[in-house]
Motif scaffolding. Structure first.
Motif, PDB file in Angstrom:
ATOM      1  N   HIS A  54       0.836  -1.205   0.000  1.00 14.36           N
ATOM      2  CA  HIS A  54       0.000   0.000   0.000  1.00 14.36           C
ATOM      3  C   HIS A  54       0.870   1.254   0.000  1.00 14.36           C
ATOM      4  CE1 HIS A  54      -3.133   2.842   1.001  1.00 14.36           C
ATOM      5  NE2 HIS A  54      -2.577   3.119   2.170  1.00 14.36           N
TER       6      HIS A  54
ATOM      7  N   ASP B 145       2.801   1.156  -3.717  1.00 10.59           N
ATOM      8  CA  ASP B 145       1.976   1.203  -4.927  1.00 10.59           C
ATOM      9  C   ASP B 145       0.875   2.249  -4.867  1.00 10.59           C
ATOM     10  OD1 ASP B 145       3.590  -0.851  -5.632  1.00 10.59           O
ATOM     11  OD2 ASP B 145       2.030  -2.383  -5.792  1.00 10.59           O
ATOM     12  N   ASP B 146       0.208   2.364  -3.721  1.00 10.02           N
ATOM     13  CA  ASP B 146      -0.929   3.285  -3.620  1.00 10.02           C
ATOM     14  C   ASP B 146      -0.480   4.701  -3.245  1.00 10.02           C
ATOM     15  OD1 ASP B 146      -2.561   1.105  -4.167  1.00 10.02           O
ATOM     16  OD2 ASP B 146      -2.930   0.673  -2.047  1.00 10.02           O
TER      17      ASP B 146
ATOM     18  N   GLY C 280      -5.884  -6.444  -4.216  1.00 11.27           N
ATOM     19  CA  GLY C 280      -5.109  -5.226  -4.012  1.00 11.27           C
ATOM     20  C   GLY C 280      -4.831  -4.966  -2.545  1.00 11.27           C
TER      21      GLY C 280
END
Length: 426
Positions: free
Chosen positions: A256, A259-260, A382
């Motif tokens: 997280h 990538d986020d 995800g």
């Protein structure tokens, strides 16, 4: 009349614990050992990186970390007949001796040039065989030395020591690894366990050995006691679900972040530090919860923890999710103290070591199994949805446990609670 502030620290719930003539001699050894274990979290993985083939580093890191904890589950059963009925100090002391000896063999093997990744993992596994019994011994010692009203503050002292070590230990290990290398940090960890073993030997009176009624007991007697006690069985299931559902967070959080949020490992460290600081505060607060109904508080912690994890899963800004994660650490910290207090109140001193070892043997598997689930779960839905799913599932678990507890209480007390039920609520 003097105020509570003017009578501090004697007015603190922790004063009977830290001033106890025997416990106060053990606590420094526990603190030193916890710091060594906090450093080992980094050193164990770093030495695995150095010893493993480059193409297999990930596999060996996972095996090394698993070896440092999971064999305790097998040790609970294998050594049950030998250890069941022993005193808390004996159990904790023998665990410390085994840890010290097995970990000290790692730098010795390094000096003699025979340390391989296979031998390294084997020695880590050997060091962990009595870990569940050692943990059971510490909490049994509390039940042996202190009256029931002081169990929760004493449990909180142990949790606070561990929480402080998780904050200080890893950065200290990083500095020492850069200076002397990971193998010598593990040597320091071994020395801290040797100091702890010596502390148990010198600070506490010798015990006369196993109680006659415990000799020849079944290897699974602790599991049988839990299975036959609905309150303990429900608490074990709650803890198992709680820890298992948190496991995927260890996989989802770094992904997280990268990538986020498109951030570095520094931000991940900030989140974990915030969680650790919150946990340290929560551990200190736990001792003041002794007047609260323990079972209700334990279930409430699960619900509240799930709720405070929601901002991460919902993609809230860092300014919101970071304080929420710190609050989650604060809420998480008292759980072990309150749940251990429930075990200490629900099992006799004779049964307690085996019961706590059985509880520890099952729970030590929960987070690793949840972490293993995290890999495919993150791949499928995800990182952020995984965090959201974990948060919702944890809150739902707590609500379900609360509903079951209320329904059982209503079913058992149509004319008012009995004395036993009132005691169980506390």
């Amino acid at each position: 009349m003097p105020s509570d502030a003017s009578r501090f620290p004697r007015s603190s719930p922790y004063w009977p614990v830290v001033s106890h003539p025997q416990l106060r001699r053990v606590l420094p050894g526990l603190a030193v050992s916890a710091l060594g274990d906090g450093m080992a979290v980094v050193a164990v993985t770093w030495l695995a990186i150095q010893l493993a083939p480059h193409s297999q580093r990930g596999t060996w890191i996972a095996l090394a970390m698993a070896a440092y904890t999971l064999p305790s589950a097998a040790g609970t059963v294998v050594f049950a007949r030998l250890l069941r009925g022993r005193s808390g100090a004996q159990l904790a002391g023998w665990d410390a001796i085994l840890r010290a000896g097995a970990l000290a063999a790692i730098p010795l093997a390094h000096l003699t040039g025979v340390l391989t990744i296979w031998l390294y993992v084997f020695l880590l596994a050997a060091s962990a065989l009595l870990h569940s019994w050692g943990s059971a011994g510490r909490f049994t010692l509390i039940a042996e030395l202190l009256p029931q009203r002081h169990h929760l503050p004493a449990n909180a002292v142990l949790a606070s020591i561990a929480g402080f070590a998780t904050i200080v230990g890893p950065p200290l290990a990083g500095l020492l690894i850069a200076w002397i290398g990971p193998v010598w940090v593990i040597a320091i960890d071994a020395a801290t366990f040797a100091a702890l073993a010596l502390t148990y030997r010198l600070a506490l009176p010798a015990n006369g050995g196993p109680r006659r009624s415990e000799r020849g007991a079944s290897r699974t007697a602790g599991f049988a006691v839990i299975r036959q006690n609905p309150a303990l069985l429900g608490l074990l299931v709650l803890s198992l679900g709680f820890f298992f559902l948190f496991g995927p967070v260890y996989v989802a959080m770094p992904i997280h972040i990268t990538d986020d949020l498109h951030a570095s490992a520094t931000l991940l460290g900030v989140y974990y530090t915030a969680f650790g600081v919150g946990g340290l505060v929560g551990g200190l607060v736990a001792g003041y919860l002794r007047g609260w109904p323990l079972r209700t508080t334990t279930i409430g912690i699960v619900v509240a923890f799930g709720i405070t994890m929601l901002p991460l899963g919902l993609g809230a800004p860092i300014g919101v999710s970071l304080p929420a994660f710190a609050l989650a650490g604060l809420i998480w910290a008292p759980y072990m103290s309150t749940s251990m207090a429930l075990f200490q109140r629900s099992a006799s001193i004779a049964q307690l070591p085996a019961v706590l070892a059985a509880n520890g043997a099952i729970l030590v598997l929960a987070v690793p199994l949840g972490t293993m689930l995290g890999g495919p779960l993150v791949s499928a839905i995800g990182a952020r949805p995984t965090l959201l799913l974990c948060a919702v599932a944890i809150a739902a678990l707590g609500l379900a446990a609360g509903g079951i507890a209320i329904s059982r209480r209503s079913a058992r007390s149509p004319g008012g609670p009995t004395g036993t039920e009132v005691s169980a609520r506390r």
